[in-house]
Design an enzyme around this catalytic site. Structure first.
Site, PDB file in Angstrom:
ATOM      1  N   GLY A 500       0.832  -1.207   0.000  1.00  0.00           N
ATOM      2  CA  GLY A 500       0.000   0.000   0.000  1.00  0.00           C
ATOM      3  C   GLY A 500       0.854   1.239   0.000  1.00  0.00           C
ATOM      4  O   GLY A 500       2.071   1.192  -0.137  1.00  0.00           O
ATOM      5  N   SER A 501       0.208   2.383   0.186  1.00  0.00           N
ATOM      6  CA  SER A 501       0.913   3.658   0.145  1.00  0.00           C
ATOM      7  C   SER A 501       1.874   3.801   1.320  1.00  0.00           C
ATOM      8  O   SER A 501       2.891   4.465   1.224  1.00  0.00           O
ATOM      9  CB  SER A 501      -0.094   4.799   0.160  1.00  0.00           C
ATOM     10  OG  SER A 501      -0.927   4.715   1.302  1.00  0.00           O
ATOM     11  N   ASP A 626     -10.796   8.244   2.771  1.00  0.00           N
ATOM     12  CA  ASP A 626     -10.294   7.348   1.730  1.00  0.00           C
ATOM     13  C   ASP A 626     -11.128   6.069   1.667  1.00  0.00           C
ATOM     14  O   ASP A 626     -10.599   4.956   1.665  1.00  0.00           O
ATOM     15  CB  ASP A 626      -8.821   7.009   1.995  1.00  0.00           C
ATOM     16  CG  ASP A 626      -8.086   6.575   0.725  1.00  0.00           C
ATOM     17  OD1 ASP A 626      -8.631   6.807  -0.375  1.00  0.00           O
ATOM     18  OD2 ASP A 626      -6.983   6.023   0.825  1.00  0.00           O
TER      19      ASP A 626
END
Length: 800
Positions: A500-501, A626
């Site tokens: 992921g980020s 998000d």
């Protein structure tokens, strides 16, 4: 004329500008005091830091009930009373109709998965709200279940003489049911479309406060039990109803009763402040604020106590349920001295003005005499208080207007001076089939969604709004890097389940056997990238350590050594919703468990409940920022949970409030266009993202996908699906892997109409998460073989 105390003036100011929920305790409402009225048995939960056991009084004797068990709330009826244990998993009832003090318990309910709240005992029935579904579940006092339950979603319930009533979550209207259907329907019809904040039931009537704080009473009035004192609007904070009378506690803590020619009035209430009050059939008991002792009065209690009242020889009673939940209006002072373990007592949002003293100052539990009535005021003091009241009201209006002007000017200045820059979190790459906490969906069909995440550095203004910055929360374990290295076999590629980020996600097994997902932040030397990871790391800990819900991924712990930052979560065996909808490995699996409309709607409802908790029950509210299908994870039981709080922010206290953001953040395809274009963030920004998720579930398409046909470029699922839904062509866009709905047609239409409203361009046109949960519950209810009517004109679906 009477003197207006300063405390009352402050209370008036508070009520004028803030409308807050109230508490009611009646014939059969949950409280820390219960009355079994046929035997004049009064029970209470003791204020003790070792356990919250029950102690009862009857016939001049006191005796303990289950001395080794802690209880959260109790409620009483005609021949029995019931108690809900701390945690809500066990409901026990005791019959009081026989002589003696040894009450035999009967277990009515035991379920650690679906816990209860809001226990409500009527004359011969007991009801409670199932916390997970918010349905009302009812039994007879003998536990045989012959009293009807209600599969409607309730905020609260109360029980009276052969009927129960509740406030619906979706509309705040009153719904009643029971074996005494005649009085139940009469009361329900009299309330009509009134939106209520709280209600309490008596023998054949119901009173409550509406959403603006006004007292409303409906039902039978054969003894004057509906005839409340005049000029009582916005004056009460608590109610208690018997069979032929009603009582209410004012904001100054005093109590007034009406019904049956004033027989229920008592001198004992003069000059005494009560923390809570409860009613039996024809008498009332209250918990004095100063001493936490119980006083009872009324014609049904005893001849010599009907007017003067009597202090019961019970120890101090806890002034509210001991709970582990977050408090929306603050904690009761010195709750640690009353509750066992780490439990706290939440204050009601409208408190009596005579607050109890600190625990050390409480007197010994010996019954004090009633306080004398106050002396008559002088005319000069009345005039002075009136001038002070006028000054405070006018001054408050002026301050409020000035504050609005300042905020408006700052908003205009920021809008004119700032340069817009969007921070984007796109779908990351998945290397395994099981994306877990922090792991997200696979890459998209075009290069933008395969690119690395754009940096999410938050502005200083945003950081100041984050809900806590503690790196060492009380409820999260701190692990060493060595422990997590062993758990992941030195972070081997075989244990890598996603990226992921924030970094890479690994499956791990702790030394005690627990399976976890470990999110390891990337280590690098670039300052901005370090700031981004630091912000996400702190956000995850700050938020997940203070929110706990079945539909939120649970933070197990964290590790912070040198430059290493790791987060440890519960392992989500079935990965991300994104994978099941879009991953190449799953697209062709027509036999997937998710390829049924009922399962897809159930997962939608799970996720919606998690987001609703963030918006409505977290204190202060949380905006996720998000919401997307890759942040909705599925555990071993296919229960959906919302994950990834790296971008989350503390929301405004007001549901309609807006939050100015210097820089928009989110994921392309899910980002609220109003937030992107105007940089105005509200909870409705999460609603937009969830609407996109619903469209993904309906169509099987990504949020951004490559359109088919000549010159097919990137297309959003919103542009693709909404026109078809509006045109009545829903069948043409449904995911072919699931197939056309048969028995679920109405349910799928309801989900589609809900999604369409969620993605409206303007936030004010979108529903709340509470509305969405109610609609999805209705859709799932239809999937289970029930039927209902659906209208695309309104997001609210009729409950009847």
């Amino acid at each position: 004329m009477t003197k207006i105390p300063l405390s009352v003036i402050l209370a008036v100011f508070f009520v004028v500008f803030v409308v807050l929920p109230s508490v009611t305790d009646g014939l059969g409402s949950a409280s820390t005091i219960a009355i079994s009225y046929s035997s004049e048995t009064v029970c209470g939960i003791l204020a003790s830091n070792s356990s919250q056991r029950i102690e009862c009084y009857r016939g001049g004797q006191t005796f303990s009930i289950f001395p080794n068990v802690s209880f959260e709330v109790i409620s009483g009826g005609r021949d029995y009373f019931c108690g809900l244990n701390s945690g809500g998993s066990v409901l026990l009832c005791w019959f009081t109709s026989f002589s003696g003090t040894s009450f035999e318990p009967k277990r009515v309910y035991h379920n650690s998965t679906f816990r209860l709240r809001d226990v409500s005992v009527g004359d011969d029935q007991v009801c409670a709200v199932v916390d997970e579904t918010q349905f009302a579940k009812c039994w007879r006092g003998d536990g045989n279940g012959r009293f009807p339950s209600m599969k409607q979603r309730f905020l609260s319930i109360s029980s009276g003489g052969g009927f129960s009533c509740g406030i619906l979550s979706s509309s705040r209207r009153v719904r009643c049911w029971g074996t005494n259907s005649e009085i139940a329907m009469e009361i329900q019809n009299q309330f009509g479309n009134i939106s209520m904040d709280s209600i309490v039931a008596g023998g054949s009537h119901v009173c409550g406060l509406n959403i603006t704080g006004f007292l409303v009473c409906k039902g039978k009035n054969d003894s004057g039990q509906l005839e409340a004192p005049e000029n009582s609007s916005r004056e009460f904070y608590q109610l208690a109803l018997g069979f032929n009378h009603s009582c209410a506690a004012r904001l100054d803590g005093s109590v007034v009763c009406w019904g049956r020619g004033g027989e229920f009035s008592s001198n004992v209430t003069n000059g005494v402040s009560f923390q809570l009050i409860v009613a039996g059939s024809n008498f009332t008991c209250g918990l004095q604020s100063r001493t936490l002792l119980v006083i009872c009065w009324g014609p049904g209690w005893s001849t010599n106590a009907s007017s003067s009242g009597i202090y019961l020889p019970l120890p101090q009673i806890v002034p509210g349920p001991c709970t582990q939940n977050n408090c929306s209006c603050g904690q009761y002072p010195n709750a640690s001295g009353f509750c066992a373990g780490s439990r706290i007592i939440c204050q009601t949002c409208l408190q009596p003005q005579s607050s109890p003293p600190p625990l050390a100052a409480l007197p010994s539990p010996s019954p004090p005499p009633p306080s004398p009535p106050p002396a008559s005021p002088s005319p000069s003091s009345i005039s002075r208080d009136r001038r002070l009241l006028i000054f405070m009201i006018v001054g408050s209006i002026g301050c409020f207007s000035g504050l609005c002007t300042i905020v408006y000017c700052l908003w205009i200045g920021i809008r004119c001076c700032r340069r817009k820059k969007v921070h984007n979190s796109v779908q990351p790459t998945i290397t395994g089939s099981n994306a877990n906490a922090g792991g997200n969906g696979s890459g998209d069909l075009f290069s933008l969604s395969r690119s690395s995440t754009i940096r999410r550095q938050s502005s200083r203004a945003m950081k100041r709004q984050r809900s806590g910055t503690s790196k060492h929360p009380d409820r999260a374990e701190e692990f060493s890097l060595a422990e997590l290295t062993v758990a992941t076999d030195n972070f081997s590629l075989e244990n890598k389940i996603g990226a992921g980020s924030f970094g890479v996600v690994y499956k791990g097994k702790l030394a005690d056997g627990r399976e976890v997902a470990i999110k390891r932040g990337e280590t690098g030397t670039k300052t901005k990238k370090f700031q981004e990871k630091e912000s996400a790391f702190e956000s995850e800990i700050a938020f997940l350590s203070r929110v706990h819900h079945k539909h939120l991924v649970r933070l197990v712990g964290f590790c912070e050594e040198r430059e290493e930052k790791l987060l440890v979560y519960d392992y989500m065996k079935n990965g991300a919703l994104y994978d099941h909808l879009h991953s190449k490995d799953n697209v062709e699996k027509k036999s997937s468990l998710l390829n049924s409309w009922k399962m897809r709607i159930k997962i939608s409802l799970d996720a919606a409940r998690g987001i609703e908790y963030l918006h409505n029950y977290a204190v202060p509210p949380i905006i996720h920022r998000d919401i997307k299908s890759s942040n909705i994870l599925l555990d071993a039981n296919w229960t959906a949970r919302v994950s990834d709080f790296g971008l989350s922010l503390m929301g405004p206290e007001s549901p309609t409030g807006q939050y100015m953001s210097m820089k928009a953040a989110g994921t392309v395809g899910y980002m609220d266009p109003e937030y992107y274009g105007l940089n105005v963030l509200t909870v409705k920004s999460d609603v937009y993202g969830f609407g996109v998720v619903l469209l993904e579930i309906l169509t099987g398409k990504r949020a951004i996908f490559k359109a088919e046909g000549e010159g097919g470029g990137p297309t959003s699922v919103v542009e693709y699906a909404v026109p078809k839904i509006k045109a009545g062509e829903l069948d043409s866009i449904l995911d072919v892997r699931v197939g056309p709905p048969v028995h679920e047609t109405e349910a799928v239409e309801l989900v589609a109409y809900t999604a369409m409203h969620c993605v409206n361009m303007e936030g004010k046109e979108r529903p709340t998460m509470t509305d969405i949960v109610a609609n999805l519950e209705r859709a799932l209810y239809i999937c289970e073989g029930n039927h209902g009517s659906i209208s695309s004109a309104s997001i609210s679906i009729a409950s009847d």
